[in-house]
Design an enzyme around this catalytic site. Structure first.
Site, PDB file in Angstrom:
ATOM      1  CE  LYS A 113      67.413 -51.481 -40.253  1.00  0.00           C
ATOM      2  NZ  LYS A 113      66.173 -51.332 -41.020  1.00  0.00           N
TER       3      LYS A 113
HETATM    4  N1  GLU Z   1      66.036 -49.741 -44.401  1.00  0.00           N
HETATM    5  C1  GLU Z   1      64.780 -49.997 -45.015  1.00  0.00           C
HETATM    6  C2  GLU Z   1      63.849 -50.696 -44.041  1.00  0.00           C
HETATM    7  O1  GLU Z   1      64.012 -50.628 -42.849  1.00  0.00           O
HETATM    8  C3  GLU Z   1      64.904 -50.694 -46.343  1.00  0.00           C
HETATM    9  C4  GLU Z   1      65.531 -52.044 -46.319  1.00  0.00           C
HETATM   10  C5  GLU Z   1      65.835 -52.591 -47.705  1.00  0.00           C
HETATM   11  O2  GLU Z   1      65.457 -51.993 -48.687  1.00  0.00           O
HETATM   12  O3  GLU Z   1      66.481 -53.628 -47.744  1.00  0.00           O
HETATM   13  O4  GLU Z   1      62.853 -51.264 -44.423  1.00  0.00           O
END
Ligand code: GLU
Length: 447
Positions: A113
């Site tokens: 993240k």
């Molecule tokens: N930000 C989204 C999540 O928290 C998608 C993450 C992604 O597609 O890599 O799941």
């Protein structure tokens, strides 16, 4: 979301994720000693400070993070958010959630993240572009098509992803760099259905849960009274998906407040009102309510689709839904989980509910690596299958504990409401932790 009366409980993300982890560990029969500590820690934390030239000629300094939690199953995967209150600790706990999410839906990624502390509401588009480009260039080879693959998250979107791709591509010429980031515009290597994937996934997961008949009066979505906190991309798509299947959307909200209509509304009507007025509040023939009111409405399905820690120790007693479906990341605190469990209100956890986003990100990544474009129906069919499978998986393990086929690990004292009935969060987490732990041992600890 503006919130009141949540002072007494600690919202330390590290503490909260550790509490959830400990509880989940009770449902794992065997875990090699020491492994738990490894799985709790992120593999790498990158902190970046960088300058950006603002439109008025001044220079502003920004701080950004990228956390890689685990790479046992493959490269890191997870969103990048832009938020004024972002902290490194929050990014660490969100990276962990990504590891569990990817493991649960069985895609070959680890968890990651990232984010930048900034308020997009106060930034022009060109300032956001410069922040994104500089952040991407500072991240350098910490991201890459087979290293760590960002995606959209809060206050970032397809355009942000296109800038990330472009910056990375300029810095790495002569390669197929499309898979470096997912959630791109369809015109530039994005997948059909990615933008709607999280919301559609929320729907598919919930429909499968209802079909398990734990709520005898509500075994399908049709006729269910639904309240949704948050009307961004996830909330709006979720509302439309439920509405199409005959649910009654009685309330929605955004950061400025909520609207309620007893007879329900057509989400398309709200989308066009919001596009014109910048908020859902004030839509004709609706009653204005607060975000706090929305959470306490009597309904069948409550969907927090906005931000974290919305249902907490002080308002969990007032929730009036039969099931809480976590479309946002971490909207229900561990203390609230325990209270809702005691009150017989089911909580479907974020790591399965909103996994549709990363699932279709994976489809996008596969398409990019093989230079293909799947049609929308293929994407949606595969998404539905994945969401149904993960609900089935978690449900059957949950049931095995409820009927006593499986028992909690010896020497473990469960001190909260879960003594009576395990929560879906602990069960889902236990499956994910077990999968990652097993794979770690199968690979062998190097050297
Ligand atoms: N930000 C989204 C999540 O928290 C998608 C993450 C992604 O597609 O890599 O799941």
């Amino acid at each position: 979301m503006t919130m009141t009366d949540k002072q007494t409980e600690s919202f330390d993300p590290v503490e909260m994720s550790s509490q959830q982890f400990e509880l989940a560990a009770c449902y794992i029969s065997e875990l090699r000693s020491g492994l738990i500590n490894f799985l709790k820690q992120p593999k790498r934390i990158t902190i970046l400070n960088f300058p950006v030239e603002m439109d008025n000629g001044s220079v502003q300094s920004f701080q950004g993070y990228r956390v890689l939690h685990n790479t046992v199953f493959g490269p890191g995967k997870g969103g990048i958010r832009f938020h004024p209150e972002l902290t490194m600790e929050e990014v660490v706990s969100l990276a962990k959630l990504m590891t569990w999410k990817c493991a649960l839906v069985n895609i070959p990624f680890g968890g990651a993240k990232g984010g930048v502390i900034c308020d997009t509401k106060l930034l022009s588009e060109s300032e956001q572009r410069r922040i994104t480009r500089r952040f991407t260039s500072e991240l350098a080879d910490n991201i890459g098509p087979n290293i760590d693959i960002p995606a959209p998250d809060m206050y970032t979107n397809e355009q942000t992803m296109a800038w990330i791709f472009d910056t990375y591509d300029v810095l790495h010429p002569g390669k197929n760099n499309r898979p470096v980031v997912t959630g791109k515009p369809v015109e530039m290597g994005g997948s059909f259905g990615r933008q709607e994937a999280t919301g559609n996934g929320v729907y598919h997961l919930t429909e499968r849960f209802l079909a398990k008949a734990l709520i005898p009066s509500q075994q399908t979505v049709s006729g269910a009274r639904v309240a949704i906190q948050g009307f961004g991309n996830v909330g709006a798509v979720t509302a439309s998906a439920f509405f199409r299947q005959g649910a009654v959307i009685i309330a929605v909200s955004d950061s400025q407040g909520g609207i309620y209509r007893q007879a329900g509304f057509d989400p398309a009507e709200i989308v066009s009102f919001k596009a014109e007025h910048g908020t859902v509040v004030g839509m004709p023939d609706t009653m204005t309510i607060t975000n706090e009111d929305l959470l306490q409405l009597e309904c069948d399905i409550l969907i927090p689709a906005a931000s974290s820690n919305q249902i907490h120790q002080n308002n969990a007693y007032k929730i009036n839904a039969k099931v809480v479906v976590e479309a946002a990341n971490s909207p229900v605190t561990p203390a609230a989980d325990s209270i809702l469990c005691e009150r017989g209100i089911y909580v479907l956890p974020d790591i399965i509910v909103n996994a549709g986003g990363v699932t279709v990100s994976y489809f996008e990544w596969v398409q990019n690596h093989s230079n293909q474009q799947w049609d929308l129906s293929k994407v949606n069919k595969q998404l539905q299958k994945t969401m149904h499978n993960v609900m089935d998986l978690v449900f059957s393990r949950w049931q095995s504990f409820v009927i006593g086929e499986s028992t909690v690990a010896e020497n473990i004292e469960i001190t909260n409401a879960e003594v009576q009935k395990p929560g879906f969060r602990s069960i889902a987490l236990s499956i994910a932790i077990e999968r990652v732990a097993k794979a770690t041992l199968i690979r062998g600890i190097w050297p």
